[in-house]
Enzyme design. Sequence first.
Site, PDB file in Angstrom:
ATOM      1  N   ARG A 156      -0.526  -1.791 -18.706  1.00 50.63           N
ATOM      2  CA  ARG A 156      -1.802  -1.082 -18.814  1.00 50.63           C
ATOM      3  C   ARG A 156      -1.910  -0.029 -17.710  1.00 50.63           C
ATOM      4  O   ARG A 156      -1.730  -0.344 -16.528  1.00 50.63           O
ATOM      5  CB  ARG A 156      -2.934  -2.111 -18.677  1.00 50.63           C
ATOM      6  CG  ARG A 156      -4.328  -1.606 -18.913  1.00 50.63           C
ATOM      7  CD  ARG A 156      -5.275  -2.779 -19.042  1.00 50.63           C
ATOM      8  NE  ARG A 156      -5.000  -3.501 -20.268  1.00 50.63           N
ATOM      9  CZ  ARG A 156      -5.490  -3.171 -21.469  1.00 50.63           C
ATOM     10  NH1 ARG A 156      -6.308  -2.148 -21.603  1.00 50.63           N
ATOM     11  NH2 ARG A 156      -5.175  -3.869 -22.534  1.00 50.63           N
TER      12      ARG A 156
ATOM     13  N   GLU B 151      -0.599   4.888  -0.442  1.00 53.56           N
ATOM     14  CA  GLU B 151      -1.355   6.129  -0.667  1.00 53.56           C
ATOM     15  C   GLU B 151      -0.446   7.314  -0.421  1.00 53.56           C
ATOM     16  O   GLU B 151       0.356   7.324   0.510  1.00 53.56           O
ATOM     17  CB  GLU B 151      -2.548   6.197   0.290  1.00 53.56           C
ATOM     18  CG  GLU B 151      -3.734   5.408  -0.220  1.00 53.56           C
ATOM     19  CD  GLU B 151      -4.913   5.435   0.736  1.00 53.56           C
ATOM     20  OE1 GLU B 151      -4.938   6.306   1.629  1.00 53.56           O
ATOM     21  OE2 GLU B 151      -5.798   4.577   0.588  1.00 53.56           O
TER      22      GLU B 151
ATOM     23  N   TYR C 216       0.843  -1.202   0.000  1.00 55.90           N
ATOM     24  CA  TYR C 216       0.000   0.000   0.000  1.00 55.90           C
ATOM     25  C   TYR C 216       0.872   1.244   0.000  1.00 55.90           C
ATOM     26  O   TYR C 216       1.886   1.291   0.714  1.00 55.90           O
ATOM     27  CB  TYR C 216      -0.925   0.021   1.232  1.00 55.90           C
ATOM     28  CG  TYR C 216      -2.370  -0.143   0.826  1.00 55.90           C
ATOM     29  CD1 TYR C 216      -2.981   0.822   0.030  1.00 55.90           C
ATOM     30  CD2 TYR C 216      -3.107  -1.255   1.202  1.00 55.90           C
ATOM     31  CE1 TYR C 216      -4.292   0.674  -0.384  1.00 55.90           C
ATOM     32  CE2 TYR C 216      -4.420  -1.416   0.792  1.00 55.90           C
ATOM     33  CZ  TYR C 216      -5.012  -0.448  -0.006  1.00 55.90           C
ATOM     34  OH  TYR C 216      -6.297  -0.600  -0.423  1.00 55.90           O
TER      35      TYR C 216
ATOM     36  N   ASP D  63      -5.066  14.719 -24.837  1.00 59.10           N
ATOM     37  CA  ASP D  63      -5.114  13.293 -24.498  1.00 59.10           C
ATOM     38  C   ASP D  63      -4.451  12.565 -25.669  1.00 59.10           C
ATOM     39  O   ASP D  63      -5.054  12.358 -26.723  1.00 59.10           O
ATOM     40  CB  ASP D  63      -6.572  12.849 -24.328  1.00 59.10           C
ATOM     41  CG  ASP D  63      -6.685  11.346 -24.087  1.00 59.10           C
ATOM     42  OD1 ASP D  63      -5.669  10.629 -24.226  1.00 59.10           O
ATOM     43  OD2 ASP D  63      -7.797  10.871 -23.781  1.00 59.10           O
TER      44      ASP D  63
ATOM     45  N   THR E 107      -2.376   6.864 -22.021  1.00 61.57           N
ATOM     46  CA  THR E 107      -2.257   5.514 -21.489  1.00 61.57           C
ATOM     47  C   THR E 107      -0.863   5.018 -21.863  1.00 61.57           C
ATOM     48  O   THR E 107      -0.155   5.647 -22.656  1.00 61.57           O
ATOM     49  CB  THR E 107      -3.311   4.569 -22.099  1.00 61.57           C
ATOM     50  OG1 THR E 107      -3.231   4.664 -23.521  1.00 61.57           O
ATOM     51  CG2 THR E 107      -4.701   4.921 -21.637  1.00 61.57           C
TER      52      THR E 107
ATOM     53  N   LYS F 159      -0.927   1.273 -25.347  1.00 60.37           N
ATOM     54  CA  LYS F 159      -1.330   1.230 -26.762  1.00 60.37           C
ATOM     55  C   LYS F 159      -0.055   1.259 -27.600  1.00 60.37           C
ATOM     56  O   LYS F 159       0.678   0.276 -27.638  1.00 60.37           O
ATOM     57  CB  LYS F 159      -2.281   2.394 -27.065  1.00 60.37           C
ATOM     58  CG  LYS F 159      -3.589   2.330 -26.273  1.00 60.37           C
ATOM     59  CD  LYS F 159      -4.518   3.448 -26.642  1.00 60.37           C
ATOM     60  CE  LYS F 159      -5.871   3.342 -25.985  1.00 60.37           C
ATOM     61  NZ  LYS F 159      -5.908   3.888 -24.614  1.00 60.37           N
TER      62      LYS F 159
HETATM   63  N1  DSN Z   1     -11.523   2.562 -25.968  1.00 62.03           N
HETATM   64  C1  DSN Z   1     -10.097   2.474 -26.088  1.00 62.03           C
HETATM   65  C2  DSN Z   1      -9.698   2.313 -27.521  1.00 62.03           C
HETATM   66  O1  DSN Z   1      -9.821   1.218 -27.983  1.00 62.03           O
HETATM   67  O2  DSN Z   1      -9.307   3.257 -28.203  1.00 62.03           O
HETATM   68  C3  DSN Z   1      -9.510   3.595 -25.472  1.00 62.03           C
HETATM   69  O3  DSN Z   1      -9.917   3.659 -24.160  1.00 62.03           O
END
Ligand code: DSN
Length: 397
Positions: free
Chosen positions: A239, A48, A46, A204, A230, A233
């Site tokens: 993730r 926090e 933990y 974003d 993120t 990708k």
């Molecule tokens: N929904 C995802 C995508 O596939 O682009 C992003 O969160």
Amino acid sequence: MPMSRVFDIIEKEQNRQDKTIELIASENFVSENVRRALASCLTNKYSEGYPTHRYSGHKGRYYGGCQYVDELEEYCCDMWRKVFDTDYHVNVQAHSGSSANLAAYMAVLQPGDTILSMRLSDGGHLTHGSPVNIVGKLFHVVNYDLTADGYIDYADIEKKIRDRKPALVLAGASAYSRIIDFAAIRASIEKNSDETYRPYFMADMAHIAGLVAGHEHPSPFGIADIVTTTTHKTLRGARGGLIFCRKELAGKIDSGIFPCCQGGALQHAVAGKAVTAEEACTPEYREYIRQVVRNSKAMCSEFVRLGYHIVTGGTDNHLFVIDLSETHPHLTGKRVQDTLDQHDITVNKNCVPFEKRSPVETSGIRIGTAAMTTKGYKEADFVAVAQRIDAIIRTME
Ligand code: DSN
């Protein structure tokens, strides 16, 4: 200890991942080192709060025994600044892109404030203010339009900044195949700002972050006030989410994550993100990203040659959207996705600009090249896959 049923299920999923052609634009395959970090003892801890020497004003954890996770989190932050060659503050605790976006809005906006963003059906994201998402419920959302050929309409962004005075202008997309001109949006913001009104500019870059790291897409750093992403990708990592911001927003952004939107950080995920950042700094990764874009352009051109309608007519990045509404009016994105699944080709149905069908049916499919490039596919492989998809679609006529 008896063997858990879970491992049988994981094995089946591993087999699926091994045998399918993975074309979902937001997916990828992580390295063994990322998996080792994610499966490490750090999941037991933990933590926090923030590392003791954090300069954002949030100093210290709410638990003992955090000396090593402090070291890890600071290293992770340093590595991500290195990936994007930026001195922005970075928060590496967001559990996902959705959490990163919500925390960023909560950091700088009040409920009811106006966000100007791309609509979901045009290629935006749920968390950019869809009415079914908490962001659409908490904030007033105005969408900018696309041009008739599917490009971002920068003139409409400027008009809506001037007329609707959003508190935050958001650039970024989940299904947009062209370069996003962050500098043009910044210029529109500056033109319409004065001492009484100045919106935040948030980018974003979740989909294109790997391209930004590899210099295959213009960077939002130095232009946007806040940058979210993120890490799983095109960055090909664990993730999770990240939030970068100008240093003067550091305290607000850190509070936006903890205590506003999240509790304890997931330190195994932070470790996975740190390994991801190390990998994104390597020459091999830069070459990988260049190949992702070359592959995307080659596959997209083949679909054009085969007579398909691509939104905007082509791609500058790792993905493109096939609009079936005019060339194949009897087919839905869902039917094509389901049929390709039966042939071990994985795509996702996707809305197209000016969509007439529901998000469950859709008139398009989205295709991305990041995952199969990781598996070693080159241009000729993607051209062959395009031909295979075309042959399957023809059987559906
Ligand atoms: N929904 C995802 C995508 O596939 O682009 C992003 O969160």
